[in-house]
Enzyme design. Sequence first.
Site, PDB file in Angstrom:
ATOM      1  N   SER A 150       0.814  -1.224   0.000  1.00 12.84           N
ATOM      2  CA  SER A 150       0.000   0.000   0.000  1.00 12.84           C
ATOM      3  C   SER A 150       0.845   1.271   0.000  1.00 12.84           C
ATOM      4  O   SER A 150       0.401   2.318  -0.462  1.00 12.84           O
ATOM      5  CB  SER A 150      -0.935   0.007   1.215  1.00 12.84           C
ATOM      6  OG  SER A 150      -0.198  -0.148   2.425  1.00 12.84           O
ATOM      7  N   GLY A 161      -2.039  -4.185   1.018  1.00 14.14           N
ATOM      8  CA  GLY A 161      -2.152  -5.404   1.817  1.00 14.14           C
ATOM      9  C   GLY A 161      -1.184  -6.502   1.420  1.00 14.14           C
ATOM     10  O   GLY A 161      -1.163  -7.562   2.054  1.00 14.14           O
ATOM     11  N   ASN A 168       3.711  -5.453   5.701  1.00 19.08           N
ATOM     12  CA  ASN A 168       2.572  -6.294   6.101  1.00 19.08           C
ATOM     13  C   ASN A 168       3.029  -7.598   6.738  1.00 19.08           C
ATOM     14  O   ASN A 168       2.316  -8.149   7.593  1.00 19.08           O
ATOM     15  CB  ASN A 168       1.677  -6.563   4.889  1.00 19.08           C
ATOM     16  CG  ASN A 168       0.903  -5.326   4.485  1.00 19.08           C
ATOM     17  OD1 ASN A 168       0.209  -4.711   5.279  1.00 19.08           O
ATOM     18  ND2 ASN A 168       1.050  -4.931   3.224  1.00 19.08           N
ATOM     19  N   ASP A 215      -4.544   6.577  10.390  1.00 25.03           N
ATOM     20  CA  ASP A 215      -4.242   5.213  10.836  1.00 25.03           C
ATOM     21  C   ASP A 215      -2.838   5.083  11.409  1.00 25.03           C
ATOM     22  O   ASP A 215      -2.492   4.061  12.012  1.00 25.03           O
ATOM     23  CB  ASP A 215      -4.451   4.208   9.700  1.00 25.03           C
ATOM     24  CG  ASP A 215      -3.547   4.452   8.493  1.00 25.03           C
ATOM     25  OD1 ASP A 215      -2.606   5.265   8.584  1.00 25.03           O
ATOM     26  OD2 ASP A 215      -3.795   3.833   7.434  1.00 25.03           O
ATOM     27  N   HIS A 269       0.100   4.864   7.165  1.00 24.39           N
ATOM     28  CA  HIS A 269       0.323   5.349   5.806  1.00 24.39           C
ATOM     29  C   HIS A 269       0.591   6.855   5.790  1.00 24.39           C
ATOM     30  O   HIS A 269      -0.088   7.605   6.498  1.00 24.39           O
ATOM     31  CB  HIS A 269      -0.889   5.038   4.924  1.00 24.39           C
ATOM     32  CG  HIS A 269      -1.196   3.584   4.824  1.00 24.39           C
ATOM     33  ND1 HIS A 269      -2.112   2.964   5.662  1.00 24.39           N
ATOM     34  CD2 HIS A 269      -0.713   2.627   4.001  1.00 24.39           C
ATOM     35  CE1 HIS A 269      -2.176   1.675   5.349  1.00 24.39           C
ATOM     36  NE2 HIS A 269      -1.333   1.452   4.351  1.00 24.39           N
TER      37      HIS A 269
END
Length: 231
Positions: free
Chosen positions: A50, A87, A115, A203, A206
């Site tokens: 991502s 992801g 991830n 979040d 990012h």
Amino acid sequence: MSVKFLSAASFGYGALARSSKVCAAALAVFVGLSEGVSAETVTIAALGDSLSHGYGLPAGQGFVPQLQAWLDANGADAKVLNAGVSGDTTAGGLSRVDWTLTDDVDAMIVELGGNDLLRGVDPDVSRQNLSGILSAAHAKEVEVLLVGIEGTANFGADYKQRFDAMYPDLAQEFGTLYYPNFFAGIAAGGVTPETLRNFMQPDGIHPNAEGVKLIIAAIGPSVLELVNAAQ
């Protein structure tokens, strides 16, 4: 192309003149081909998750478009392809590296592992997957910039040590270019609550558009090095 030089004594004037014209024409073709090769656009595939894909950002504000704009502004003849999948893990990157490395790809940025870290994947497994990706690039004679990410202590000191070590170890093993930390541009002044508010999405994982701008400014010179290596 080799050019054989012939002495004037071997020919009459007319033959020598014709030979000179042929050599001149051959030289012109050679120079033209050389100029074409040096000016050829370098195609870079950004194989990542991502962070490469541009999660949560408007079109044109993600990693790839901002990197493209930075390269253009710095005079690099390069085209960056977005091969980021939100992801994705190192296993996902390995599963799609072969069809990412099309014949027109000259170089690749490998940005994977975040991830794996979030899911607590064994670093030995992540290392094996990254090794497979770099092996595929090596087989295609594609230059690589391997981008690391710093591990956390969530899974213990041993986990962090093994996770952090896999990037420089693999870069040395495969002779790739290496950029230690994707977030170096943001973390340069220290990670504070203000840093997170200004440069990260809510979040906390990012970067926002301004954060990407800092990331690009920091990693840009390494990508220029990649472009030069691929030319």
